[in-house]
Design an enzyme around this catalytic site. Sequence first.
Site, PDB file in Angstrom:
ATOM      1  N   LYS A  55       0.848  -1.202   0.000  1.00  0.00           N
ATOM      2  CA  LYS A  55       0.000   0.000   0.000  1.00  0.00           C
ATOM      3  C   LYS A  55       0.880   1.248   0.000  1.00  0.00           C
ATOM      4  O   LYS A  55       0.641   2.184  -0.768  1.00  0.00           O
ATOM      5  CB  LYS A  55      -0.917   0.019   1.220  1.00  0.00           C
ATOM      6  CG  LYS A  55      -2.141  -0.849   1.064  1.00  0.00           C
ATOM      7  CD  LYS A  55      -2.900  -0.959   2.373  1.00  0.00           C
ATOM      8  CE  LYS A  55      -3.946  -2.061   2.280  1.00  0.00           C
ATOM      9  NZ  LYS A  55      -4.394  -2.548   3.571  1.00  0.00           N
ATOM     10  N   GLN A  99      -5.219  -1.391   9.490  1.00  0.00           N
ATOM     11  CA  GLN A  99      -5.136  -2.749   8.962  1.00  0.00           C
ATOM     12  C   GLN A  99      -5.793  -3.748   9.921  1.00  0.00           C
ATOM     13  O   GLN A  99      -5.522  -3.747  11.123  1.00  0.00           O
ATOM     14  CB  GLN A  99      -3.649  -3.103   8.748  1.00  0.00           C
ATOM     15  CG  GLN A  99      -3.410  -4.430   8.069  1.00  0.00           C
ATOM     16  CD  GLN A  99      -3.805  -4.445   6.606  1.00  0.00           C
ATOM     17  OE1 GLN A  99      -3.809  -3.414   5.930  1.00  0.00           O
ATOM     18  NE2 GLN A  99      -4.150  -5.606   6.104  1.00  0.00           N
ATOM     19  N   ASP A 122     -11.580   2.876   3.715  1.00  0.00           N
ATOM     20  CA  ASP A 122     -11.981   1.465   3.693  1.00  0.00           C
ATOM     21  C   ASP A 122     -13.499   1.329   3.518  1.00  0.00           C
ATOM     22  O   ASP A 122     -13.987   0.254   3.186  1.00  0.00           O
ATOM     23  CB  ASP A 122     -11.620   0.813   5.041  1.00  0.00           C
ATOM     24  CG  ASP A 122     -10.437  -0.135   4.946  1.00  0.00           C
ATOM     25  OD1 ASP A 122     -10.217  -0.703   3.861  1.00  0.00           O
ATOM     26  OD2 ASP A 122      -9.749  -0.302   5.965  1.00  0.00           O
TER      27      ASP A 122
HETATM   28  N1  GUN Z   1      -6.941  -6.655   5.984  1.00  0.00           N
HETATM   29  C1  GUN Z   1      -7.043  -7.360   4.825  1.00  0.00           C
HETATM   30  N2  GUN Z   1      -7.670  -6.638   3.879  1.00  0.00           N
HETATM   31  C2  GUN Z   1      -7.975  -5.444   4.439  1.00  0.00           C
HETATM   32  C3  GUN Z   1      -8.614  -4.261   3.975  1.00  0.00           C
HETATM   33  O1  GUN Z   1      -9.060  -4.165   2.826  1.00  0.00           O
HETATM   34  N3  GUN Z   1      -8.729  -3.244   4.861  1.00  0.00           N
HETATM   35  C4  GUN Z   1      -8.272  -3.348   6.134  1.00  0.00           C
HETATM   36  N4  GUN Z   1      -8.434  -2.289   6.935  1.00  0.00           N
HETATM   37  N5  GUN Z   1      -7.672  -4.431   6.608  1.00  0.00           N
HETATM   38  C5  GUN Z   1      -7.528  -5.465   5.764  1.00  0.00           C
END
Ligand code: GUN
Length: 297
Positions: A55, A99, A122
């Site tokens: 990311k 996350q 998100d």
């Molecule tokens: N963990 C795995 N995929 C995601 C996601 O798309 N967003 C978040 N916040 N955590 C994750």
Amino acid sequence: MAEAKIIDGHAFAERLRGKVAKQVHELRDVHHITPGLAVVLVGDDPASEVYVRNKGKMTQEVGMKSFEHRLPGDTSQKELLTLIEGLNDDPEVHGILVQLPLPDQINPDAVLAEIDPAKDVDGFHVYNAGKLAAGLPALVPCTPLGCLMMIKDTLGEDLSGLRALVLGRSNIVGKPMAALLLGENCTVTIAHSRTKDLAEECSRADILVAAVGRPKMVTGDWIKPGATVIDVGINRVPGAEEGKTKLVGDVDFEEAIKVAGAITPVPGGVGPMTIACLLQNTVTAACAQNEIEVPAV
Ligand code: GUN
């Protein structure tokens, strides 16, 4: 019948990142805004580490500011909420992602509720979930947003009247996916573990989105000939060689490809799209916070 078209998630994500990079350029040149994305990682889960690194790298590649906050695994909920308060107030941060999963001592619902809904890239805050359900403009979770983009790229912009079956009812994929398809005037069914005659429900769908986390659950005979099949599942199973593993989706790809019109592979389908959609959401959030239109590029 000809084999299904394979939807290339890597190529699609690269095109989307190219579009986001142009939008970021224009925001900087015309409006003097550089979108910023803050990612918070608590603990050292190896899969989460990889996600967060990717990311950060892709955020910088499209010209946005990347802020990474790595906290130890024994961080208290209060400490995490205090960090989020600071990010909510930081004008350089337009998007916040915490996350998941979080360590046991932290309640994820309390954390997601603390994020300013305007910065919730998100789309997990109940405010955004509610707006999406009400058919209002919202920040939408990245995976279903990416799925809808791939469906429209395959079938065209007008999905009116098509039958869509969403297999799975999670808050992260199933429910928002169903709301998005309803917003496109599809006739939407949500199926789940208690659904009766699952095979029959699936076999009527022009669009089938599978997000249940059950390896190869959807077999070829469940699929309507010519249907568009989007496989969100990422399941690790034993590989052909002793001691090796491999990733498979919720759909039996080898069978489905003989019946479907188009299908996403696993890996290389939906997965690569999610980070590209996160970057797009950050641009959307930055524009909304500054009351400007998202640049048309
Ligand atoms: N963990 C795995 N995929 C995601 C996601 O798309 N967003 C978040 N916040 N955590 C994750």
